[in-house]
Design an enzyme around this catalytic site. Structure first.
Site, short mmCIF file in Angstrom:
data_model
loop_
_atom_site.label_atom_id
_atom_site.label_comp_id
_atom_site.label_asym_id
_atom_site.label_seq_id
_atom_site.Cartn_x
_atom_site.Cartn_y
_atom_site.Cartn_z
N THR A 24 -8.50 -12.76 -60.52
CA THR A 24 -7.68 -13.96 -60.30
C THR A 24 -7.31 -14.58 -61.64
OG1 THR A 24 -7.56 -16.09 -59.14
CG2 THR A 24 -9.65 -15.57 -60.15
N ASN A 26 -6.40 -17.84 -61.21
CA ASN A 26 -6.52 -19.21 -60.71
C ASN A 26 -7.79 -19.85 -61.32
OD1 ASN A 26 -7.29 -21.43 -59.12
ND2 ASN A 26 -6.27 -20.59 -57.31
N LYS A 29 -10.32 -21.43 -58.92
CA LYS A 29 -11.18 -20.43 -58.26
C LYS A 29 -12.25 -19.92 -59.22
CE LYS A 29 -9.09 -17.73 -54.70
NZ LYS A 29 -8.28 -16.54 -54.36
N ASP A 78 -10.27 -12.43 -50.74
CA ASP A 78 -9.09 -12.74 -49.96
C ASP A 78 -9.54 -13.68 -48.85
OD1 ASP A 78 -6.32 -12.58 -49.50
OD2 ASP A 78 -6.66 -11.27 -47.79
N PHE A 158 -6.52 -28.00 -51.24
CA PHE A 158 -5.25 -27.26 -51.30
C PHE A 158 -4.98 -26.63 -49.94
CE2 PHE A 158 -6.53 -22.74 -51.38
CZ PHE A 158 -7.90 -22.90 -51.50
N LYS A 181 -17.08 -29.94 -49.89
CA LYS A 181 -16.31 -28.82 -49.33
C LYS A 181 -16.95 -27.49 -49.75
CE LYS A 181 -12.21 -26.13 -49.36
NZ LYS A 181 -10.96 -25.72 -49.97
N HIS A 186 -15.96 -21.51 -46.35
CA HIS A 186 -16.00 -20.05 -46.24
C HIS A 186 -16.23 -19.40 -47.60
CE1 HIS A 186 -12.15 -21.73 -47.05
NE2 HIS A 186 -11.52 -20.60 -47.19
N ARG A 187 -15.56 -19.91 -48.64
CA ARG A 187 -15.70 -19.32 -49.98
C ARG A 187 -17.09 -19.61 -50.53
NH1 ARG A 187 -11.75 -21.52 -51.58
NH2 ARG A 187 -10.25 -20.07 -50.74
P1 IMP Z 1 -5.99 -16.47 -51.22
O1 IMP Z 1 -7.25 -15.88 -50.69
O2 IMP Z 1 -6.23 -17.22 -52.49
O3 IMP Z 1 -4.86 -15.48 -51.28
O4 IMP Z 1 -5.58 -17.61 -50.17
C1 IMP Z 1 -4.78 -17.36 -49.05
C2 IMP Z 1 -4.26 -18.65 -48.48
O5 IMP Z 1 -5.17 -19.12 -47.47
C3 IMP Z 1 -4.13 -19.81 -49.45
O6 IMP Z 1 -2.89 -19.80 -50.09
C4 IMP Z 1 -4.27 -21.01 -48.55
O7 IMP Z 1 -3.04 -21.31 -47.95
C5 IMP Z 1 -5.22 -20.51 -47.48
N1 IMP Z 1 -6.60 -20.90 -47.85
C6 IMP Z 1 -7.59 -20.07 -48.26
N2 IMP Z 1 -8.71 -20.78 -48.53
C7 IMP Z 1 -8.41 -22.07 -48.27
C8 IMP Z 1 -9.16 -23.29 -48.38
O8 IMP Z 1 -10.32 -23.35 -48.79
N3 IMP Z 1 -8.49 -24.41 -48.03
C9 IMP Z 1 -7.22 -24.41 -47.60
N4 IMP Z 1 -6.47 -23.33 -47.50
C10 IMP Z 1 -7.07 -22.15 -47.83
#
Ligand code: IMP
Length: 200
Positions: A24, A26, A29, A78, A158, A181, A186-187
């Protein structure tokens, strides 16, 4: 003592000091991952088409795109939102559910398509894939169940945070402190499992 040396214990990943590369760029993250793992992590930009049917498939695809050297391990995640009354959508397409995919557009579109839904159950899912130098790949998953509220609430976080209220709590993720949070998300849950895996 019998004169023999004690059998050496296998070293944990932390003791071996392997470098952790995260797929990433980001910074938010990266900081979160570093904080929860209690380790210094390095970001690595990769380009892959996230066209897998599951979060696991996308995380594995991303982690395989990182070429690791001896002494390194790679991590890729993901994640997304699955809504019961939408048969699991937006799912792996969570990031692209609205155009342009600003947090406000994503939340408004979701509330719009859910106008007719009386059942508001949903879950956030995060899959993290880890690639070890010997070629092994392992996946850990974190899930948080909750409900989609009727209106956008809160300005933190976000994505879909302003419309997701985790089970057992009155606030949406966007109304909670980041620390709160992270404890529930989940993360956060997937990263705790990852920490356990790396210390074994
Ligand atoms: P990615 O895993 O970073 O590709 O996230 C995929 C998409 O899922 C993000 O752009 C958000 O729209 C949504 N998403 C994933 N995790 C979260 C969270 O913790 N809060 C809100 N939206 C989430």
């Amino acid at each position: 003592m019998n004169g023999r040396r004690p059998h050496p214990q296998p070293l944990s990943q932390r003791e071996r000091g392997e470098k952790i590369i995260v797929a990433t760029t980001n910074q938010h993250k990266l900081r979160e991952i570093g904080e929860i793992l209690g380790r210094r992590v390095t970001g690595h930009g990769i380009r892959v088409r996230e066209n897998g049917k599951t979060f696991e498939a996308n995380a594995i695809k991303k982690v395989k795109a990182i070429k690791i050297k001896p002494g390194e391990i790679a991590i890729a995640d993901d994640s997304g939102l699955m809504v019961n009354c939408l048969n699991g959508k937006p799912g792996v397409k969570s990031a692209r559910f609205a155009t342009p995919p600003t947090p406000e557009n994503l939340c408004r579109k979701l509330l719009n398509v859910m106008r007719a839904c009386r059942a508001r159950g949903a879950k956030f899912v995060c899959a993290i894939a880890v690639a070890f130098p010997d070629g092994r790949i392992r996946v850990v998953k974190g899930i948080v169940h909750g409900r989609i509220v009727a209106e956008i609430r809160g300005g933190k976080g976000f994505g879909y945070d302003p419309v997701f209220r985790p089970c057992g709590y009155q606030k949406t993720f966007a109304e909670m402190s980041p620390a709160m949070k992270n404890r529930l998300s989940h993360r956060g849950l997937a990263l705790k499992k990852l920490k356990q895996l790396l210390s074994n």
